[in-house]
Design a protein around this motif. Sequence first.
Motif, mmCIF file in Angstrom:
data_model
loop_
_atom_site.group_PDB
_atom_site.id
_atom_site.type_symbol
_atom_site.label_atom_id
_atom_site.label_comp_id
_atom_site.label_asym_id
_atom_site.label_seq_id
_atom_site.Cartn_x
_atom_site.Cartn_y
_atom_site.Cartn_z
ATOM 1 N N GLU A 137 101.065 37.353 22.004
ATOM 2 C CA GLU A 137 102.161 37.033 21.087
ATOM 3 C C GLU A 137 103.296 36.285 21.785
ATOM 4 N N ALA A 138 103.655 36.704 23.005
ATOM 5 C CA ALA A 138 104.785 36.079 23.702
ATOM 6 C C ALA A 138 104.528 34.614 24.026
ATOM 7 N N LEU A 139 103.262 34.217 24.113
ATOM 8 C CA LEU A 139 102.909 32.842 24.491
ATOM 9 C C LEU A 139 102.818 31.921 23.273
ATOM 10 N N ARG A 140 102.688 32.489 22.094
ATOM 11 C CA ARG A 140 102.417 31.675 20.899
ATOM 12 C C ARG A 140 103.494 30.639 20.581
ATOM 13 N N PRO A 141 104.791 30.929 20.787
ATOM 14 C CA PRO A 141 105.788 29.892 20.492
ATOM 15 C C PRO A 141 105.649 28.640 21.352
ATOM 16 N N TYR A 142 104.959 28.752 22.487
ATOM 17 C CA TYR A 142 104.866 27.635 23.425
ATOM 18 C C TYR A 142 103.536 26.887 23.349
ATOM 19 N N LEU A 143 102.665 27.312 22.428
ATOM 20 C CA LEU A 143 101.346 26.683 22.352
ATOM 21 C C LEU A 143 101.410 25.188 22.030
ATOM 22 N N PRO A 144 102.315 24.735 21.157
ATOM 23 C CA PRO A 144 102.392 23.282 20.947
ATOM 24 C C PRO A 144 102.709 22.523 22.236
ATOM 25 N N GLU A 145 103.600 23.060 23.040
ATOM 26 C CA GLU A 145 103.933 22.407 24.309
ATOM 27 C C GLU A 145 102.754 22.446 25.278
ATOM 28 N N ILE A 146 102.076 23.585 25.317
ATOM 29 C CA ILE A 146 100.918 23.696 26.212
ATOM 30 C C ILE A 146 99.823 22.731 25.761
ATOM 31 N N GLY A 147 99.648 22.596 24.441
ATOM 32 C CA GLY A 147 98.669 21.640 23.927
ATOM 33 C C GLY A 147 99.011 20.212 24.317
ATOM 34 N N ASP A 148 100.295 19.835 24.191
ATOM 35 C CA ASP A 148 100.730 18.502 24.627
ATOM 36 C C ASP A 148 100.507 18.323 26.128
ATOM 37 N N PHE A 149 100.800 19.374 26.870
ATOM 38 C CA PHE A 149 100.633 19.337 28.326
ATOM 39 C C PHE A 149 99.162 19.130 28.693
ATOM 40 N N ALA A 150 98.263 19.824 27.984
ATOM 41 C CA ALA A 150 96.832 19.660 28.246
ATOM 42 C C ALA A 150 96.397 18.229 27.961
ATOM 43 N N ARG A 151 96.831 17.664 26.871
ATOM 44 C CA ARG A 151 96.474 16.277 26.544
ATOM 45 C C ARG A 151 97.021 15.308 27.589
ATOM 46 N N HIS A 152 98.234 15.576 28.058
ATOM 47 C CA HIS A 152 98.818 14.723 29.088
ATOM 48 C C HIS A 152 97.973 14.786 30.365
ATOM 49 N N ASN A 153 97.575 15.995 30.747
ATOM 50 C CA ASN A 153 96.726 16.148 31.930
ATOM 51 C C ASN A 153 95.378 15.464 31.739
ATOM 52 N N HIS A 154 94.836 15.548 30.530
ATOM 53 C CA HIS A 154 93.532 14.926 30.289
ATOM 54 C C HIS A 154 93.640 13.403 30.409
ATOM 55 N N GLY A 155 94.776 12.853 30.015
ATOM 56 C CA GLY A 155 94.991 11.422 30.220
ATOM 57 C C GLY A 155 95.035 11.077 31.700
ATOM 58 N N ILE A 156 95.695 11.918 32.495
ATOM 59 C CA ILE A 156 95.717 11.711 33.949
ATOM 60 C C ILE A 156 94.304 11.831 34.511
ATOM 61 N N LEU A 157 93.567 12.842 34.033
ATOM 62 C CA LEU A 157 92.184 13.021 34.465
ATOM 63 C C LEU A 157 91.369 11.760 34.206
ATOM 64 N N HIS A 158 91.489 11.176 33.015
ATOM 65 C CA HIS A 158 90.736 9.967 32.697
ATOM 66 C C HIS A 158 91.138 8.805 33.605
ATOM 67 N N THR A 159 92.417 8.695 33.919
ATOM 68 C CA THR A 159 92.851 7.642 34.849
ATOM 69 C C THR A 159 92.202 7.831 36.215
ATOM 70 N N ILE A 160 92.207 9.067 36.712
ATOM 71 C CA ILE A 160 91.569 9.354 38.002
ATOM 72 C C ILE A 160 90.086 9.008 37.957
ATOM 73 N N LEU A 161 89.405 9.388 36.878
ATOM 74 C CA LEU A 161 87.969 9.124 36.761
ATOM 75 C C LEU A 161 87.680 7.628 36.725
ATOM 76 N N ARG A 162 88.559 6.865 36.101
ATOM 77 C CA ARG A 162 88.383 5.402 36.108
ATOM 78 C C ARG A 162 88.529 4.854 37.524
ATOM 79 N N LEU A 163 89.520 5.341 38.247
ATOM 80 C CA LEU A 163 89.710 4.889 39.631
ATOM 81 C C LEU A 163 88.473 5.190 40.474
ATOM 82 N N LEU A 164 87.901 6.383 40.277
ATOM 83 C CA LEU A 164 86.744 6.777 41.080
ATOM 84 C C LEU A 164 85.505 5.968 40.708
ATOM 85 N N ALA A 165 85.366 5.608 39.429
ATOM 86 C CA ALA A 165 84.250 4.764 39.022
ATOM 87 C C ALA A 165 84.389 3.361 39.624
#
Length: 363
Positions: A137-165
Amino acid sequence: MTIDTKSPVPHYAPAAPTQENLTYADLGIVDLAKASTAEGLAELATTARDALHNIGFFYIINHGLSRPETERMFDIADVPFSQVPDQEKSEYRAKIIEAGSYQGYKPRQFWHINGGVKDQIETYNINRNVAKKQHPEALRPYLPEIGDFARHNHGILHTILRLLAIGLELPEDTFVNQHKWESASETYVRFMKYYPRTAEDEEKAQQVWLKGHTDIGSITILWSQPVSALQILSPDGQWKWLRHVDNALVVNAGDCMEFLSGGFYKATIHRVIQPPVDQRGHTRLGIIYFGSPDENVKLLPASESSVLERVGICRRFEDKDAPTVGSYRTGRTASYGTVTLKQSEEKDIEVEVVSGVVVKHYN
């Protein structure tokens, strides 16, 4: 990362950076501000390629989050540990052994470390799709931010994967296509808190908080924090500290990337030990984004790479025996820190076999 609504959150105050004279690893720096041009992308691909081929780690700067945004994420990261009662934590415990998944809580004293001592590490792991499961319950108010944070990280992940390819002279989206946002995988955000141990346990465990290991997935993105404890096994065989770089990311390759790259990108052994004297007695709060390929991807080397044609493929198993990401991941997750390891002929190394792959652990 855009955050429209912010709920109040208690502030987590970390220890000040250490002033001790430590032997630090010399890591390359990937500046994502250069990634917007073809020339900059080529330069970064060379830096990332050389770093993961020779050492296995590098830093990222200018990743798109300001320092205040990063500090707020660390405040949120402490919520599942400091704001959730133990009874509720037990309701969200991860099915680590039963299902080979870290989603939810990993409690303290779950992993065996050394000398009969178990860990003092608590983690809370959230799938990149934060709506996939319920949360305390204590974490639920922050889930939208955590979701945005995950998407931001996934974008960084894709950039890294492109560099490695690009570094392997492969089509730019080769690895990206194996790490789709919408596909089934265990790519997730981990909040991780280390608690101080007794002097007796430190002696028994030889100051090791998390024994030397490689990560399971493809790419790990660690948000740098000031408590020094992370060390990597450098090519010269020495353990070297990772320097804290303010508002930077520490990136390393895991087993899946080593397999997919035919051994070109190395899953580097790293460990966590007791912090320097001037930081002892403090907790150590971490945020990590663990990137993993889609569950049905077979861990075969990208043999079409002209780089691998020139340098050769380093195999840990034959192509016909290659496991899927799902089978390898669940096997390693379920066994880590819970099974009895066999002593290797190599000094200070223990081994286990997961999906036909020999996995090493370093004391």
